[in-house]
Scaffold this active site. Sequence first.
Site, mmCIF file in Angstrom:
data_model
loop_
_atom_site.group_PDB
_atom_site.id
_atom_site.type_symbol
_atom_site.label_atom_id
_atom_site.label_comp_id
_atom_site.label_asym_id
_atom_site.label_seq_id
_atom_site.Cartn_x
_atom_site.Cartn_y
_atom_site.Cartn_z
ATOM 1 N N LYS A 22 0.837 -1.209 0.000
ATOM 2 C CA LYS A 22 0.000 0.000 0.000
ATOM 3 C C LYS A 22 0.867 1.252 0.000
ATOM 4 O O LYS A 22 0.663 2.169 -0.798
ATOM 5 C CB LYS A 22 -0.914 0.004 1.242
ATOM 6 C CG LYS A 22 -1.611 1.335 1.446
ATOM 7 C CD LYS A 22 -2.541 1.331 2.637
ATOM 8 C CE LYS A 22 -1.927 1.679 3.959
ATOM 9 N NZ LYS A 22 -1.688 3.110 4.190
ATOM 10 N N ASN A 23 1.829 1.310 0.923
ATOM 11 C CA ASN A 23 2.568 2.560 1.093
ATOM 12 C C ASN A 23 3.646 2.778 0.036
ATOM 13 O O ASN A 23 4.352 3.785 0.050
ATOM 14 C CB ASN A 23 3.143 2.648 2.511
ATOM 15 C CG ASN A 23 2.029 2.846 3.532
ATOM 16 O OD1 ASN A 23 0.893 3.180 3.163
ATOM 17 N ND2 ASN A 23 2.332 2.641 4.805
ATOM 18 N N CYS A 117 -6.007 12.626 12.396
ATOM 19 C CA CYS A 117 -6.661 11.348 12.114
ATOM 20 C C CYS A 117 -6.667 10.519 13.387
ATOM 21 O O CYS A 117 -6.149 10.952 14.417
ATOM 22 C CB CYS A 117 -6.014 10.637 10.937
ATOM 23 S SG CYS A 117 -4.637 9.598 11.316
ATOM 24 N N ARG A 122 -0.705 14.349 13.068
ATOM 25 C CA ARG A 122 -0.098 14.140 11.765
ATOM 26 C C ARG A 122 -0.021 15.399 10.896
ATOM 27 O O ARG A 122 -0.632 15.474 9.822
ATOM 28 C CB ARG A 122 -0.807 13.006 11.029
ATOM 29 C CG ARG A 122 -0.814 11.726 11.828
ATOM 30 C CD ARG A 122 -1.397 10.574 11.070
ATOM 31 N NE ARG A 122 -0.524 10.104 10.008
ATOM 32 C CZ ARG A 122 -0.864 9.142 9.155
ATOM 33 N NH1 ARG A 122 -2.049 8.581 9.238
ATOM 34 N NH2 ARG A 122 -0.031 8.753 8.222
ATOM 35 N N ASP A 306 3.399 0.511 12.210
ATOM 36 C CA ASP A 306 2.263 -0.143 11.546
ATOM 37 C C ASP A 306 2.102 -1.612 11.957
ATOM 38 O O ASP A 306 1.153 -2.266 11.533
ATOM 39 C CB ASP A 306 2.411 -0.045 10.014
ATOM 40 C CG ASP A 306 2.302 1.381 9.521
ATOM 41 O OD1 ASP A 306 1.798 2.240 10.279
ATOM 42 O OD2 ASP A 306 2.726 1.653 8.384
ATOM 43 N N ARG A 398 -9.102 -0.471 3.389
ATOM 44 C CA ARG A 398 -8.204 0.575 2.878
ATOM 45 C C ARG A 398 -6.820 0.006 2.620
ATOM 46 O O ARG A 398 -6.111 0.485 1.731
ATOM 47 C CB ARG A 398 -8.085 1.706 3.898
ATOM 48 C CG ARG A 398 -9.343 2.508 4.054
ATOM 49 C CD ARG A 398 -9.072 3.706 4.909
ATOM 50 N NE ARG A 398 -7.842 4.352 4.454
ATOM 51 C CZ ARG A 398 -7.122 5.181 5.181
ATOM 52 N NH1 ARG A 398 -7.473 5.493 6.390
ATOM 53 N NH2 ARG A 398 -6.028 5.719 4.686
#
Length: 419
Positions: A22-23, A117, A122, A306, A398
């Site tokens: 994803k990142n 968030c 952030r 994460d 997501r």
Amino acid sequence: MDKLIIKGMNPLRGEVSVSGAKNAVLPILAASVMPRSNVKISNIPHLHDVTTTIDLLGRMGVSIMMDEEMNIHLDPAKIKKFFAPYDLVKTMRSSILVLGPLLTRFGEAKVSLPGGCAIGTRPVNMHIKALREMGANIEISDGYIIAKCKRLKGASIKFPESSVTGTENIIMAACLADGKTEIINAAKEPEVIDLSNFLVKMGAKISGHGTNKIEIEGVSELEGTNYSVLPDRIETGTFLVAGAITGGKIKIKNTVSSHVTIIIKKLREAGADINFTPDTIELDMRGNRPSPINIETGPYPQFPTDMQAQITALNSIASGSSEIKENIFENRFMHVQEMNRMGANIVVRNNCAFINGVDSLIGAPVMATDLRASASLILAGLVASGTTEIGRIYHIDRGYDCIEEKLKQLGAKIERVPM
Ligand code: EPU
């Protein structure tokens, strides 16, 4: 809105293949507005954040096509809007990644400021300061970052702390800037390296990616290319914990084992037998309960934030007490309250979670609060007695590609049902 129903206490067994990261895919898609010709990206994970990014690029005027092999073809030739609206940015903070590419390629960008968030405030102050140092004229108005420039100028950028998307935005901006940019205290994450490799393939001159000093010599244009996204190290780590927490035996394929060195080290401390090749990892927990492990999160190659929630789940049923220190985000323990509702014994004080491992968790209805928290609740559900129902699972979609199908393949009893 769907929910996940998990019947736990079932050791996972079998093989699972990891999807694209994803990142890495998000900055790579953002960088696809920069070349003069088409880009083809493969190993695209099926994620909601990818759909949102495609929506964002489409609204700008990028032509996007997906072929039968699920490769994405992007043609930036007809891009006409240099705009990332609030309605998309509020659902996906990484939309900020279009700021550097739009500004350097087209001389203007209007990008909504991402708000706070679930995991922390952030801010993006470091992105903005660095672009100003490269000559951009940036105003903040009505919640938007409004940036303009003639051609960005190379500069020496010193980040006060390591920022993944901050580093990525400035690498992209510097590729088409006039002269040389150096980024000091750059992020070293594999996703930063993957983005840099993609840009280099398009003709960018970047060196030092993967170290904390990156140098970029600006070029006048980039050409499109084909690129395959690297495998997701956090998905890899999440499946490793799924194997470990259930006392199971699993093999992970299509991964990069060197990107999860610290996770392997910690899971060995927890009692897992782990063998790996460059692209596979086998974990065998031999039916044993995990030993507690202490972790402290930090920028790569330290323990990834994460993976913190997933390790919290593992420690919640470990044979003793442990401590987890979260050093990146100030509010990343939202999963703890939900795990305690399942019978865990975890106390959070400031940025530390103190965990007393319990003999077993008990299934309960729980609520996902962010992406990695959702993953940790699935892990807790896999080891709990009875049934766990996880709500608000849009968070998981997501960032995890077909997670319940992949877990089912490993023997988990997990179903997605409409609420
Ligand atoms: N920070 C600032 N100012 C800035 C930028 C960052 O103060 O301008 C602070 C942050 O608040 C944080 C620290 O610096 O305390 C590091 O944040 P970083 O900028 O590295 O995070 P990010 O780039 O916003 C990426 C990932 C996150 C991951 C973090 C840390 C993407 C799209 N997102 O976020 O991924 O947690 O790096 O590794 O790459 C996830 O996948 O679940 C996720 C949240």
